[in-house]
Design a protein around this motif. Structure first.
Motif, short mmCIF file in Angstrom:
data_model
loop_
_atom_site.label_atom_id
_atom_site.label_comp_id
_atom_site.label_asym_id
_atom_site.label_seq_id
_atom_site.Cartn_x
_atom_site.Cartn_y
_atom_site.Cartn_z
N ARG A 64 33.75 59.55 87.27
CA ARG A 64 33.67 58.56 88.35
C ARG A 64 33.70 57.14 87.80
NH1 ARG A 64 29.55 55.75 91.17
NH2 ARG A 64 30.23 55.22 93.30
N ARG A 65 33.03 56.89 86.67
CA ARG A 65 33.08 55.55 86.08
C ARG A 65 34.51 55.20 85.68
NH1 ARG A 65 28.31 57.49 83.67
NH2 ARG A 65 29.34 57.89 81.68
N LEU A 70 39.51 52.15 86.54
CA LEU A 70 40.96 52.13 86.67
C LEU A 70 41.40 51.64 88.04
CD1 LEU A 70 41.87 55.44 84.79
CD2 LEU A 70 42.35 53.11 84.06
N LEU A 71 40.62 51.92 89.08
CA LEU A 71 40.94 51.40 90.41
C LEU A 71 40.91 49.88 90.41
CD1 LEU A 71 41.42 51.84 93.48
CD2 LEU A 71 38.92 51.89 93.73
N TYR A 72 39.89 49.31 89.78
CA TYR A 72 39.78 47.85 89.73
C TYR A 72 40.84 47.24 88.82
CZ TYR A 72 35.34 47.10 92.23
OH TYR A 72 34.37 46.98 93.20
N CYS A 73 41.10 47.90 87.68
CA CYS A 73 42.00 47.31 86.69
C CYS A 73 43.48 47.57 86.98
CB CYS A 73 41.66 47.85 85.30
SG CYS A 73 40.06 47.27 84.67
N PHE A 74 43.78 48.69 87.62
CA PHE A 74 45.18 49.05 87.91
C PHE A 74 45.35 49.46 89.36
CE2 PHE A 74 44.49 50.10 83.38
CZ PHE A 74 45.43 49.25 82.79
N PRO A 75 45.06 48.56 90.31
CA PRO A 75 45.18 48.93 91.73
C PRO A 75 46.61 49.24 92.14
CG PRO A 75 44.89 46.56 91.49
CD PRO A 75 44.68 47.15 90.13
N PHE A 222 40.46 40.27 83.58
CA PHE A 222 40.54 41.49 82.79
C PHE A 222 41.44 42.46 83.55
CE2 PHE A 222 38.82 45.70 81.47
CZ PHE A 222 39.03 45.60 80.11
N PHE A 223 42.68 42.61 83.09
CA PHE A 223 43.70 43.35 83.84
C PHE A 223 43.76 42.76 85.25
CE2 PHE A 223 42.67 46.30 80.38
CZ PHE A 223 43.94 46.56 79.90
#
Length: 323
Positions: A64-65, A70-75, A222-223
Motif C-alpha cells: 500500500r505504501r 507511485l500514485l503521487y509520483c506517477f499519476p 519530487f517527480f
C-alpha cells in the motif's frame, strides 16, 4: 550489546542471547538465504523473483505504501502500469540482496565479472587527486553493494545506517556491510562522526531520500509531487571539503549483472541556497530512478511530511483501502 571504536563507529557484536530458541527462526532464515545466494544466478534469480512477487502480494502494508507513492509520483501511469512496477520491485529486492550475500560469502572476484561501472573514470580521477568524496546514493535495493566493492578494493568507506528491528538480522546485515572494512555510523549518534570520517579521507555514503520532517527540510518537487527534502548535502560538502558524486546501482535479473551508474560531481551546489540544493538532490534521484523505477524502495514513507493543511498520504483511508 554493541561495541564502539572512537566513540562513534558501530561494530556488530555477536550476543550470547542469539543462541536462544526465540532466534532460531531468524537463523534458519539467514542460512537458507545464504544457501540460495550460492546457487548460480541463472537459477536463483527466477526463483527469487517469484518469491518476491508473492511476498509483495502478501505484504499488504508495504504494498500500500508503494501504491500511494507511485500514485503521487506517477499519476500519468495507469493502475496496471504502477502495479507492474511494484511487482517488479518486489522481485528485484531479493535478487539484489542475494548478490550482496554472494559478494560477502564468495568475495569480489566471483561477482566482478558481472559488475559494470558506468562513469568509473569520474571517481578514479577524484581518487588520483586525493579528494574527499561523498556519494549521493538514492535508496535502491542494491545500495550497499557498490560500497562493499569499493571497500574490497582498498578504499575506506563510511556510511550512516538505521538498526534493524530484529537483532539477529541487524547483526548479520551490518556484519555483511562491514565484510571488507569501512565504518558504520549509527544515525542515533548524529552527523558529526560521519563528518569526521570524511575529513579523515573516508569516502562518505549518503542516502538523500528519507523524510526527516519539516523543521529543517525544504518542500521541493519530487517527480509529479513534492517532498520534504533535507538539504544537508550542501552543508556536508562545505564542512567536509568534499565533492558530491551521485551514484545508483541497477540490478538486471535477465543478465544477472549489476550496473553501477555514476554521474558528474555536483559542484554547482557549492554556492546554491537550500531550496536549490534540495531540488538538485531530488533531480538526481529522478534521473536515476525514472528509467528504473523497480530498483527503488517505494515501500518507504517518502511523502510522510506534507505542507500545512494537507493530510499525510498514508493516512488517507480512501487510498487503496486494506482488505
Amino acid at each position: 550489546m554493541e561495541t564502539r571504536k572512537n566513540h562513534s563507529e558501530y561494530i556488530p557484536e555477536f550476543e550470547k542471547a542469539f543462541r536462544h530458541p526465540r532466534y532460531w527462526g531468524a537463523w534458519i532464515g539467514v542460512f537458507a538465504f545464504a544457501g540460495v545466494a550460492l546457487l548460480p544466478p541463472s537459477v536463483r534469480d527466477p526463483l527469487l523473483g517469484k518469491l518476491g512477487r508473492l511476498a509483495g502480494r502478501l505484504g499488504k502494508s508495504a504494498r500500500r505504501r508503494a501504491q500511494i507513492n507511485l500514485l503521487y509520483c506517477f499519476p500519468e501511469k495507469s493502475d496496471a502500469q504502477r502495479e507492474a512496477i511494484i511487482d517488479q520491485m518486489f522481485a528485484t529486492a531479493p535478487q539484489a540482496m542475494a548478490l550482496m550475500a554472494e559478494l560477502a560469502i564468495r568475495g569480489p572476484e566471483k561477482i566482478l565479472p558481472r559488475v559494470e561501472w558506468q562513469g568509473r573514470e569520474l571517481i578514479d580521477a577524484l581518487q588520483r587527486n586525493n579528494e574527499n568524496v561523498i556519494f549521493l546514493v538514492p535508496h535502491g535495493w542494491g545500495v550497499d553493494i557498490p560500497a562493499m566493492l569499493m571497500a574490497s578494493q582498498g578504499k575506506n568507506i563510511a556510511a550512516m545506517f538505521h538498526n534493524q528491528g530484529n537483532k539477529v538480522f541487524d547483526y548479520v546485515w551490518n556484519s555483511v556491510r562491514r565484510r571488507f572494512g569501512g565504518r558504520l555510523h549509527a544515525r542515533s549518534n548524529g552527523i558529526k562522526p560521519f563528518i569526521q570520517s570524511v575529513r579523515q579521507g573516508y569516502w562518505g555514503y549518503y542516502l538523500p531520500d528519507q523524510d526527516h520532517g519539516a523543521e529543517h527540510s525544504e518542500f521541493v518537487d519530487f517527480f509529479a509531487t513534492y517532498k520534504a527534502t533535507l538539504p544537508a548535502i550542501g552543508r556536508l560538502m562545505k564542512v567536509c571539503r568534499a565533492r558530491i558524486v551521485p551514484l545508483f546501482p541497477v540490478y538486471d535479473a535477465k543478465t544477472h549483472r549489476l550496473i553501477i551508474q555514476i554521474r558528474p560531481p555536483m559542484d554547482d551546489l557549492l554556492t546554491a541556497d537550500d531550496v536549490t540544493i534540495a531540488r538538485r538532490m531530488n533531480e538526481e534521484v529522478e534521473v536515476f530512478v525514472g528509467p528504473h523505477p523497480e530498483q527503488y524502495t517505494w515501500i518507504l514513507k517518502l511523502l510522510k511530511t506534507r505542507r500545512p493543511g494537507e493530510k499525510e498520504p498514508y493516512r488517507r483511508k480512501e487510498l487503496f483501502p486494506k482488505r
